[in-house]
Design a protein around this motif. Structure first.
Motif, PDB file in Angstrom:
ATOM      1  N   UNK A 164       0.816  -1.215   0.000  1.00 10.44           N
ATOM      2  CA  UNK A 164       0.000   0.000   0.000  1.00 10.44           C
ATOM      3  C   UNK A 164       0.846   1.259   0.000  1.00 10.44           C
ATOM      4  N   UNK A 165       1.971   1.222   0.743  1.00  9.28           N
ATOM      5  CA  UNK A 165       2.867   2.382   0.773  1.00  9.28           C
ATOM      6  C   UNK A 165       3.437   2.654  -0.608  1.00  9.28           C
ATOM      7  N   UNK A 166       3.854   1.604  -1.299  1.00  7.67           N
ATOM      8  CA  UNK A 166       4.408   1.783  -2.647  1.00  7.67           C
ATOM      9  C   UNK A 166       3.375   2.426  -3.565  1.00  7.67           C
ATOM     10  N   UNK A 167       2.141   1.942  -3.512  1.00  7.05           N
ATOM     11  CA  UNK A 167       1.101   2.511  -4.376  1.00  7.05           C
ATOM     12  C   UNK A 167       0.880   3.983  -4.053  1.00  7.05           C
ATOM     13  N   UNK A 168       0.842   4.318  -2.764  1.00  6.39           N
ATOM     14  CA  UNK A 168       0.644   5.713  -2.363  1.00  6.39           C
ATOM     15  C   UNK A 168       1.780   6.589  -2.872  1.00  6.39           C
ATOM     16  N   UNK A 169       3.012   6.118  -2.717  1.00  3.39           N
ATOM     17  CA  UNK A 169       4.173   6.892  -3.145  1.00  3.39           C
ATOM     18  C   UNK A 169       4.159   7.088  -4.663  1.00  3.39           C
ATOM     19  N   UNK A 170       3.918   6.022  -5.406  1.00  2.00           N
ATOM     20  CA  UNK A 170       3.897   6.120  -6.869  1.00  2.00           C
ATOM     21  C   UNK A 170       2.812   7.094  -7.323  1.00  2.00           C
ATOM     22  N   UNK A 171       1.627   6.989  -6.719  1.00  2.00           N
ATOM     23  CA  UNK A 171       0.526   7.890  -7.100  1.00  2.00           C
ATOM     24  C   UNK A 171       0.885   9.345  -6.829  1.00  2.00           C
ATOM     25  N   UNK A 172       1.468   9.612  -5.657  1.00  2.00           N
ATOM     26  CA  UNK A 172       1.778  10.993  -5.299  1.00  2.00           C
ATOM     27  C   UNK A 172       2.921  11.551  -6.153  1.00  2.00           C
ATOM     28  N   UNK A 173       3.926  10.711  -6.427  1.00  2.00           N
ATOM     29  CA  UNK A 173       5.020  11.171  -7.273  1.00  2.00           C
ATOM     30  C   UNK A 173       4.526  11.461  -8.688  1.00  2.00           C
TER      31      UNK A 173
END
Length: 335
Positions: A164-173
């Motif tokens: 979930x953290x990876x998805x959040x980071x990718x989306x925000x970047x």
């Protein structure tokens, strides 16, 4: 444009003209601003807005060299302000402390106390990606840019965080413009700015949490001939020791080792004594997995960030030097 910045500058007798936002984006700053004194002397600054600024961060934080930087923060203590002045960085804070110097202009206000109500708002560009777990994902992306195209699950394994953290980071970047998609492939963008922001956030959020132990060694030279031993022990060299292998001008006064846990056999063999109040050997937790065979030196983005996080102006200078000389860091800056 932050109204607090404008208000404080106008109190100093300056006329403030905020230039077009698109020009600020091109220069990777929060705003472009032209200041004019009553006598007509003028200068255009690239404004950087920071919520928090410690003495260590004042040494570590990177500012684009052009246009000249103007830092605005909620409050700048005198030790922080002194370091900024030593680096030639002009500043103003919400309390009214300020230093601006160009040509025959000198504005120098000191000793104002921290305001009771905090003012100012930091730039929100991808802010959530710069929490502790997000910084681990960013480190993997900066160290191995090709991993941006990997599945989320593999990125989670490499950075030691949740899916979930990876998805959040990718989306925000992606929303912030640091990642873009071409077909089914993701690629990094604005790498220089991303490295600046990651290094700054690392020194505030992640670096202190990695400490495993502090030790003292009478002889720091042993590690130079211990590549095979370090690799066998799962230990990698970082900090200024790692930087000295990139920049031969650097003579390291400390050794930083990254490991999955305290390397007891290594500590015993090289007679590293536990140091309660800080030593010259720093053992830190390795929080990533490389996509291929490990080197005995950590990736250069981490070496660069450790130099800046030290708060030592000498190490800061070496950080700037390796950034312009290391192939991996140069490739990031060209992204």
């Amino acid at each position: 444009m932050n109204a607090e910045v404008r208000s404080r500058l106008q109190e100093l007798g300056l006329r403030v003209e905020v230039l077009a936002d698109i020009r600020a984006q091109d220069h990777q700053v929060d705003a472009l601003m032209k200041l004019t004194t009553r006598s007509g002397a003028a200068r255009t600054y690239g404004v950087e807005i920071k919520q928090r600024m410690t003495a260590e961060l004042a040494t570590a934080v990177h500012f684009p060299p052009s246009p000249p930087p103007l830092l605005f923060a909620t409050y700048l203590s005198e030790p922080v302000a002194e370091r900024l002045r030593a680096r030639g960085i002009d500043y103003v804070d919400a309390a009214g402390n300020a230093h601006l110097a160009w040509d025959d202009v000198l504005i120098d206000v000191r000793g104002r106390r921290k305001p009771a109500v905090l003012a100012g708002r930091a730039s929100s560009r991808g802010a959530g990606a710069f929490g502790r777990a997000g910084l681990q994902v960013l480190f993997v992306l900066l160290s191995w840019p090709e991993t941006a195209a990997l599945p989320y699950r593999r990125l989670a394994e490499m950075s030691g965080v949740s899916l979930g953290t990876v998805k959040t980071v990718i989306d925000e970047l992606t929303r912030a413009g640091y990642l873009y998609e071409r077909g089914s492939e993701r690629r990094l963008a604005r790498g220089a700015e991303l490295l600046d922001r990651w290094s700054e956030a690392y020194s505030i959020t992640l670096e202190a949490s990695l400490a495993l132990g502090e030790f003292a060694a009478a002889d720091l030279s042993w590690w130079r001939n211990a590549e095979a031993e370090l690799l066998h022990s799962g230990v990698q060299v970082g900090g200024e020791a790692g930087a000295s292998l990139i920049d031969p001008h650097l003579r390291p006064a400390s050794l930083t080792l990254y490991a999955n846990g305290l390397p007891a056999r290594l500590i015993g063999r090289h007679r590293l004594a536990r140091a309660e109040n800080g030593g010259n050997v720093h053992v830190k937790s390795r929080f990533w997995q490389a996509p291929g065979p490990e080197s005995w030196i950590v990736p250069s983005p981490l070496i660069y960030a450790d130099l800046l996080a030290s708060g030592d102006p000498r190490q800061r200078e070496h950080g700037d030097r390796i950034r312009s000389g290391d192939d991996r860091l140069k490739r990031i800056d060209r992204t």
